[in-house]
Design a protein around this motif. Structure first.
Motif, PDB file in Angstrom:
ATOM      1  N   ASP A   9       0.861  -1.180   0.000  1.00 36.78           N
ATOM      2  CA  ASP A   9       0.000   0.000   0.000  1.00 36.78           C
ATOM      3  C   ASP A   9       0.897   1.229   0.000  1.00 36.78           C
ATOM      4  OD1 ASP A   9      -2.280   1.572   0.070  1.00 36.78           O
ATOM      5  OD2 ASP A   9      -2.363   1.592   2.256  1.00 36.78           O
TER       6      ASP A   9
ATOM      7  N   SER B 102       0.451   4.896   2.768  1.00 38.95           N
ATOM      8  CA  SER B 102      -0.497   4.145   3.599  1.00 38.95           C
ATOM      9  C   SER B 102      -1.143   4.955   4.707  1.00 38.95           C
ATOM     10  CB  SER B 102       0.205   2.930   4.203  1.00 38.95           C
ATOM     11  OG  SER B 102       1.460   3.276   4.753  1.00 38.95           O
TER      12      SER B 102
ATOM     13  N   ALA C 187      -4.695  -0.568   4.490  1.00 41.27           N
ATOM     14  CA  ALA C 187      -3.806  -1.724   4.660  1.00 41.27           C
ATOM     15  C   ALA C 187      -4.443  -2.762   5.573  1.00 41.27           C
ATOM     16  CB  ALA C 187      -2.459  -1.272   5.223  1.00 41.27           C
TER      17      ALA C 187
ATOM     18  N   GLY D  79       2.894  -1.294   4.191  1.00 47.65           N
ATOM     19  CA  GLY D  79       2.566   0.086   3.856  1.00 47.65           C
ATOM     20  C   GLY D  79       3.795   0.965   3.948  1.00 47.65           C
TER      21      GLY D  79
END
Length: 274
Positions: A70, A73, A79, A92
């Motif tokens: 991600d 994030s 996430a 993330g």
């Protein structure tokens, strides 16, 4: 980089985890037994919130145990959602140290620390080997990055061939001036909106094939109308002020004005790495 430092400073919020937990407690939640879904009102702060994350996930096929990145994030809402939805492992990255600290702490609170981790890093120079991930997501991040081609190339580098890349970005639909601040920038010099064609070209140049695309202006306007009604009724839930700062209402109002004028809109693009 000067712009990256400016962007990180825009989002920086000290003691964010504690402030969010206090906000949830004030709302009546049992903060000693939090679940990931309890955090959605404060950690899914892109347009459409959890609804938008669900709509994006509905278009992906992610197998349990696969690796998902991600990019940008934030405090970890998407996430954690993707990890629970698919049973995958999520990494993330975010520019803002305060966000990474809060994301890590909140993830531990909801029992997902073994499957979801966060790192402070630039999306233009990620600390991962080529082909490290099976899938990637990008939710409301590119507005802070001028070089979309470099962004997409870096995501393409760390994604395996055949991997999917889900993009949900605020894009420019037509010329027009926005009023600042907006959620992603306090002033125009940190806002790098691009149109749909710009994203298409950047994805194609990075070795991606777009397999689905959807402009979500009507959804966004409806979302904010529903939010306005909740605020008027006193049922809006925990405040976004800890995440977005004291000017969060002004930021949302300015963004909503851009949506209503048809200047900007959130857009989904689902791409596959060739």
């Amino acid at each position: 980089m000067e712009i990256e430092q400016q962007v990180a400073a825009h989002y920086a919020k000290a003691d964010l985890e504690a402030k969010l937990v206090a906000s949830l407690a004030d709302y009546g939640l049992d903060v000693a037994r939090l679940k990931a879904a309890d955090l959605a009102p404060v950690d899914e702060f892109h347009i459409g919130g959890l609804e938008a994350s669900q709509a994006l996930a509905d278009q992906l096929t992610v197998e349990p145990g696969q690796r998902l990145l991600d990019v940008g994030s934030g405090i970890g809402g998407p996430a954690r959602f993707f990890a629970e939805r698919f049973g995958c492992r999520v990494t993330g990255i975010d520019l803002t140290p305060d966000f990474v600290v809060a994301a890590t702490g909140l993830t531990a609170r909801v029992g997902l620390a073994e499957r979801v981790t966060f790192h402070q890093a630039s999306a233009l120079a990620m600390p991962f080997a080529d082909g490290s991930f099976d899938h990637a997501t990008l939710l409301h991040v590119g507005m802070n990055i001028a070089d979309k081609s470099a962004l997409m190339a870096e995501v393409g580098r760390v994604l395996r061939p055949g991997g999917s890349f889900a993009v949900y970005e605020v894009m420019r639909l037509k010329p027009g001036e926005l009023t600042f601040p907006v959620p992603w920038a306090s002033a125009p010099d940190a806002s790098f909106l691009a149109g749909m064609e710009g994203y298409r070209q950047a994805l194609s140049s990075a070795g991606f094939e777009i397999v689905a695309e959807r402009e979500r202006l009507a959804f966004a306007i409806d979302f904010f109308e529903r939010l306005r009604a909740k605020l008027a009724s006193g049922k809006a839930g925990p405040s976004l002020a800890p995440v977005m700062g004291e000017t969060f209402q002004q930021k949302l109002a300015n963004m909503r004005a851009g949506l209503t004028a048809g200047i900007i809109a959130p857009v989904e693009m689902i791409a596959r790495k060739r």
